[in-house]
Motif scaffolding. Sequence first.
Motif, PDB file in Angstrom:
ATOM      1  N   PRO A  58       0.833  -1.201   0.000  1.00  0.00           N
ATOM      2  CA  PRO A  58       0.000   0.000   0.000  1.00  0.00           C
ATOM      3  C   PRO A  58       0.870   1.254   0.000  1.00  0.00           C
ATOM      4  O   PRO A  58       1.927   1.283   0.627  1.00  0.00           O
ATOM      5  N   SER A  59       0.435   2.258  -0.717  1.00  0.00           N
ATOM      6  CA  SER A  59       1.203   3.497  -0.769  1.00  0.00           C
ATOM      7  C   SER A  59       0.967   4.292   0.511  1.00  0.00           C
ATOM      8  O   SER A  59      -0.126   4.339   1.040  1.00  0.00           O
ATOM      9  N   ARG A  60       2.023   4.869   0.991  1.00  0.00           N
ATOM     10  CA  ARG A  60       1.919   5.688   2.203  1.00  0.00           C
ATOM     11  C   ARG A  60       1.473   7.083   1.811  1.00  0.00           C
ATOM     12  O   ARG A  60       1.887   7.609   0.787  1.00  0.00           O
ATOM     13  N   PRO A  61       0.638   7.682   2.642  1.00  0.00           N
ATOM     14  CA  PRO A  61       0.209   9.042   2.326  1.00  0.00           C
ATOM     15  C   PRO A  61       1.398  10.002   2.404  1.00  0.00           C
ATOM     16  O   PRO A  61       2.285   9.827   3.224  1.00  0.00           O
ATOM     17  N   THR A  62       1.400  10.988   1.533  1.00  0.00           N
ATOM     18  CA  THR A  62       2.479  11.965   1.542  1.00  0.00           C
ATOM     19  C   THR A  62       2.160  13.078   2.530  1.00  0.00           C
ATOM     20  O   THR A  62       1.012  13.471   2.697  1.00  0.00           O
ATOM     21  N   VAL A  63       3.183  13.558   3.180  1.00  0.00           N
ATOM     22  CA  VAL A  63       3.057  14.649   4.135  1.00  0.00           C
ATOM     23  C   VAL A  63       4.093  15.684   3.739  1.00  0.00           C
ATOM     24  O   VAL A  63       5.281  15.384   3.648  1.00  0.00           O
ATOM     25  N   SER A  64       3.643  16.923   3.455  1.00  0.00           N
ATOM     26  CA  SER A  64       4.597  17.959   3.085  1.00  0.00           C
ATOM     27  C   SER A  64       4.158  19.308   3.620  1.00  0.00           C
ATOM     28  O   SER A  64       2.970  19.609   3.699  1.00  0.00           O
ATOM     29  N   ALA A  65       5.141  20.106   3.994  1.00  0.00           N
ATOM     30  CA  ALA A  65       4.921  21.475   4.468  1.00  0.00           C
ATOM     31  C   ALA A  65       5.854  22.365   3.669  1.00  0.00           C
ATOM     32  O   ALA A  65       7.067  22.302   3.821  1.00  0.00           O
ATOM     33  N   THR A  66       5.298  23.204   2.769  1.00  0.00           N
ATOM     34  CA  THR A  66       6.143  23.990   1.880  1.00  0.00           C
ATOM     35  C   THR A  66       6.153  25.483   2.192  1.00  0.00           C
ATOM     36  O   THR A  66       7.006  26.189   1.707  1.00  0.00           O
ATOM     37  N   GLY A  67       5.213  25.981   2.936  1.00  0.00           N
ATOM     38  CA  GLY A  67       5.184  27.408   3.244  1.00  0.00           C
ATOM     39  C   GLY A  67       6.090  27.748   4.413  1.00  0.00           C
ATOM     40  O   GLY A  67       6.500  26.882   5.190  1.00  0.00           O
ATOM     41  N   GLU A  68       6.421  29.038   4.534  1.00  0.00           N
ATOM     42  CA  GLU A  68       7.240  29.494   5.657  1.00  0.00           C
ATOM     43  C   GLU A  68       6.484  29.236   6.952  1.00  0.00           C
ATOM     44  O   GLU A  68       5.311  29.571   7.083  1.00  0.00           O
ATOM     45  N   ARG A  69       7.161  28.590   7.903  1.00  0.00           N
ATOM     46  CA  ARG A  69       6.602  28.244   9.215  1.00  0.00           C
ATOM     47  C   ARG A  69       5.350  27.362   9.118  1.00  0.00           C
ATOM     48  O   ARG A  69       4.461  27.450   9.950  1.00  0.00           O
ATOM     49  N   GLY A 104      -2.999  11.926   2.783  1.00  0.00           N
ATOM     50  CA  GLY A 104      -1.916  12.588   3.481  1.00  0.00           C
ATOM     51  C   GLY A 104      -2.298  14.000   3.864  1.00  0.00           C
ATOM     52  O   GLY A 104      -3.472  14.348   3.961  1.00  0.00           O
ATOM     53  N   ALA A 105      -1.295  14.833   4.112  1.00  0.00           N
ATOM     54  CA  ALA A 105      -1.524  16.210   4.531  1.00  0.00           C
ATOM     55  C   ALA A 105      -0.521  17.114   3.835  1.00  0.00           C
ATOM     56  O   ALA A 105       0.653  16.783   3.736  1.00  0.00           O
ATOM     57  N   THR A 106      -0.984  18.260   3.353  1.00  0.00           N
ATOM     58  CA  THR A 106      -0.116  19.229   2.702  1.00  0.00           C
ATOM     59  C   THR A 106      -0.420  20.612   3.245  1.00  0.00           C
ATOM     60  O   THR A 106      -1.550  21.082   3.155  1.00  0.00           O
ATOM     61  N   ALA A 107       0.586  21.257   3.812  1.00  0.00           N
ATOM     62  CA  ALA A 107       0.475  22.631   4.276  1.00  0.00           C
ATOM     63  C   ALA A 107       1.271  23.481   3.293  1.00  0.00           C
ATOM     64  O   ALA A 107       2.491  23.425   3.261  1.00  0.00           O
ATOM     65  N   ALA A 108       0.578  24.264   2.452  1.00  0.00           N
ATOM     66  CA  ALA A 108       1.251  24.925   1.348  1.00  0.00           C
ATOM     67  C   ALA A 108       1.424  26.422   1.509  1.00  0.00           C
ATOM     68  O   ALA A 108       2.176  27.024   0.768  1.00  0.00           O
ATOM     69  N   GLY A 109       0.756  27.063   2.415  1.00  0.00           N
ATOM     70  CA  GLY A 109       0.901  28.506   2.550  1.00  0.00           C
ATOM     71  C   GLY A 109       1.739  28.874   3.755  1.00  0.00           C
ATOM     72  O   GLY A 109       2.102  28.030   4.567  1.00  0.00           O
ATOM     73  N   ASP A 110       2.079  30.179   3.871  1.00  0.00           N
ATOM     74  CA  ASP A 110       2.825  30.633   5.031  1.00  0.00           C
ATOM     75  C   ASP A 110       2.002  30.393   6.296  1.00  0.00           C
ATOM     76  O   ASP A 110       0.803  30.669   6.340  1.00  0.00           O
ATOM     77  N   ARG A 111       2.674  29.865   7.316  1.00  0.00           N
ATOM     78  CA  ARG A 111       2.079  29.589   8.619  1.00  0.00           C
ATOM     79  C   ARG A 111       0.830  28.707   8.531  1.00  0.00           C
ATOM     80  O   ARG A 111      -0.101  28.847   9.304  1.00  0.00           O
TER      81      ARG A 111
END
Length: 127
Positions: A58-69, A104-111
């Motif tokens: 099974p594929s693992r969900p991707t988790v990424s945080a690209t914005g500042e803080r 998964g979870a993706t946080a793409a904006g600042d803070r």
Amino acid sequence: MKALMYAGIGLCGVGAVALVVGAIIDVDAADPWASVGGGAAGLVGISLALYAHFALTPSRPTVSATGERSIAAGGSIGAATTGDGAAPTASPAMPAATPPAPGGATAAGDRSVAAGGDIGTASTGDA
């Protein structure tokens, strides 16, 4: 995974049609064909089951945080603070953990704060 399912359904359909045709034409002649067909279908079926169990991970969900803080977590977050001088407060009692989101979870904006599960407390401003 769907291809394996459709292959299994197709084998069942072919076997059912072969049994009906054999019963209509000649039962005595259909007996050896049914034995060979049943053995072959059993071998193919066990092969597909073993392949699906061991080869397909099974594929693992991707988790990424690209914005500042920014903060991202694949599961639940009790308390998250991204502001200047802000101290995390005591996290409220977390409800029963929910399973992580399949995507998964993706946080793409600042803070920004993102979680695949629950978020207890999140503060993104300055104190």
